[in-house]
Design an enzyme around this catalytic site. Sequence first.
Site, PDB file in Angstrom:
ATOM      1  N   SER A  66      42.009  40.514  38.326  1.00 53.72           N
ATOM      2  CA  SER A  66      41.744  39.215  37.721  1.00 53.72           C
ATOM      3  C   SER A  66      41.167  38.712  36.902  1.00 53.72           C
ATOM      4  O   SER A  66      41.044  38.431  36.179  1.00 53.72           O
ATOM      5  CB  SER A  66      42.958  38.903  38.606  1.00 53.72           C
ATOM      6  OG  SER A  66      44.398  39.330  38.126  1.00 53.72           O
ATOM      7  N   ASP A 259      37.096  34.042  45.010  1.00 51.00           N
ATOM      8  CA  ASP A 259      37.949  33.425  45.556  1.00 51.00           C
ATOM      9  C   ASP A 259      38.404  33.775  46.307  1.00 51.00           C
ATOM     10  O   ASP A 259      39.203  33.036  47.327  1.00 51.00           O
ATOM     11  CB  ASP A 259      39.139  33.494  43.957  1.00 51.00           C
ATOM     12  CG  ASP A 259      39.051  35.089  44.329  1.00 51.00           C
ATOM     13  OD1 ASP A 259      38.544  36.242  44.116  1.00 51.00           O
ATOM     14  OD2 ASP A 259      40.464  35.428  43.347  1.00 51.00           O
ATOM     15  N   ASP A 441      45.784  41.772  32.479  1.00 53.73           N
ATOM     16  CA  ASP A 441      45.072  41.689  32.430  1.00 53.73           C
ATOM     17  C   ASP A 441      44.589  42.631  32.937  1.00 53.73           C
ATOM     18  O   ASP A 441      42.924  42.760  32.765  1.00 53.73           O
ATOM     19  CB  ASP A 441      44.325  40.164  33.112  1.00 53.73           C
ATOM     20  CG  ASP A 441      45.430  40.036  34.353  1.00 53.73           C
ATOM     21  OD1 ASP A 441      46.118  41.024  34.668  1.00 53.73           O
ATOM     22  OD2 ASP A 441      45.204  39.860  35.303  1.00 53.73           O
TER      23      ASP A 441
END
EC number: 5.4.2.12
Length: 510
Positions: A66, A259, A441
């Site tokens: 992603s 992340d 994606d």
Amino acid sequence: MSASSTPRPVMLVILDGFGWREDESDNAVRLANTPTFDTLWATSPHAFLKTSGEDVGLPDGQMGNSEVGHLNIGAGRVVMQELPRISRSARDGSLAQNPALLEFIAALKASGGTCHLMGLISPGGVHAHQDHVVALTKIVSAAGVPVAVHIFSDGRDTAPRSGEDFIGKFLKELPDSVQIATLSGRYYAMDRDRRWERVALAVEAIRDAKGPHAKDALSALQASYASDKGDEFVLPTVLGDYAGMKDGDGILACNFRADRIRQLLDVLVLPDFTEYDSGRKVKFAAVCGMSRYSDHLAPYMSILFPKVPLDDLLGDVVAKAGRTQLRMAETEKYPHVTYFLNGGREVQFDGEERILVPSPKVATYDLQPEMSAPELTDKAVAAIESGKFDMIVLNFANPDMVGHTGSLSAAIKACETVDQGLGRINDAIVKAGGVLLVTADHGNCETMRDPVTGGAHTSHTLNVVPVILAHARGETIHDGRLADLAPTMLALMGVKQPDAMTGVSLLESA
């Protein structure tokens, strides 16, 4: 083409993890009842996009993800990723001369502290790669600095119980002097959804040597398997005689993707951390990360591989053209439609608005495959009807997040939920006179069983993804890659594509 003569809004809906595979077996995308997608596919121009390997700046044969996907979408060009960049540095020896690494080593030699080297130990290549960790461990150890390794086990970008093999390989490649300090499943150490109760268990093991104990990493892994918990869910475990962190030590974080390492580092590093009562603060001599993780961590740590700045991104070009834009997602994918789509920068462009819908608080998303898609859809329909936005980018997280659980039935439900939302969005776009681009994606839930092991398949795939162009009169599209989406959207909006965007519009007329 003037702004007044272009369709409005131009909306990109990203069905995260919704790949394409013809075979229906264990294929949630094909087995799900998706009347909206099926109708759009049958009645609208459609094609396929490549989302892996060199088409997104990764090594050949490396599955997309992603972060990489949204970077390429937003940049409108193939973006060289950290994985091949770091791997090349480790191979050619330049990693050992990295200025930030040399400064980190010097600080620890001066303090007499231990290097706490932590990261995802996996060949998955999505968040980290174990070869990078081995290389860093050898460099730091050879410099005479004691090293304690904190292993995060995968089971998500790899098969659910494959860790025994590649962690075993990793351990054999380390210098004898290295201490293997803790083992934590990524469910705990790499949470990104503010589940601080999970992160706290990893912090207690890593910082304070508190929690379950085992003699070594493989013993801890085997015990977890015996209690029916795979690699992802290994309870943070203290290994051997590890006694915790002390003042003067340092942290070397080896994940290159930001992340899922940020929250753990927030607790360990930030002096003013207040999300929960996290206990003592270690006074580190140095903290270093593989890449830039966040603006708020940046003042407290150095970076081995700073991002190569990207200019003329989709959001930037739209803003400079005086157009308005909206980014929408639930918590799990919110950074992707904001931070990653904006080139890995925490910038909000002029005329850019954002809507975040909280993800449900469940242990794993197979327990609630609908996630927050209905609420996100409500807000999307309202945004379309408001007439405020020239461009809308929305991410539906369900196919990817539920696909990662390995549950076929839940993944089917996830796809059906997203299709219901897509139906409502499509109706609103038709009424507004807009254009709809639907794509993904990367792949995931179209392959829910591992063809080699026969077990659950929980990782991404190398499959292409579908792309549909709906309600753009007279237009047809051709196959391409993710970098071609931004040029396509600009063409639909009548905005000139900048030279820095080397992607090619998917429109046959472009």
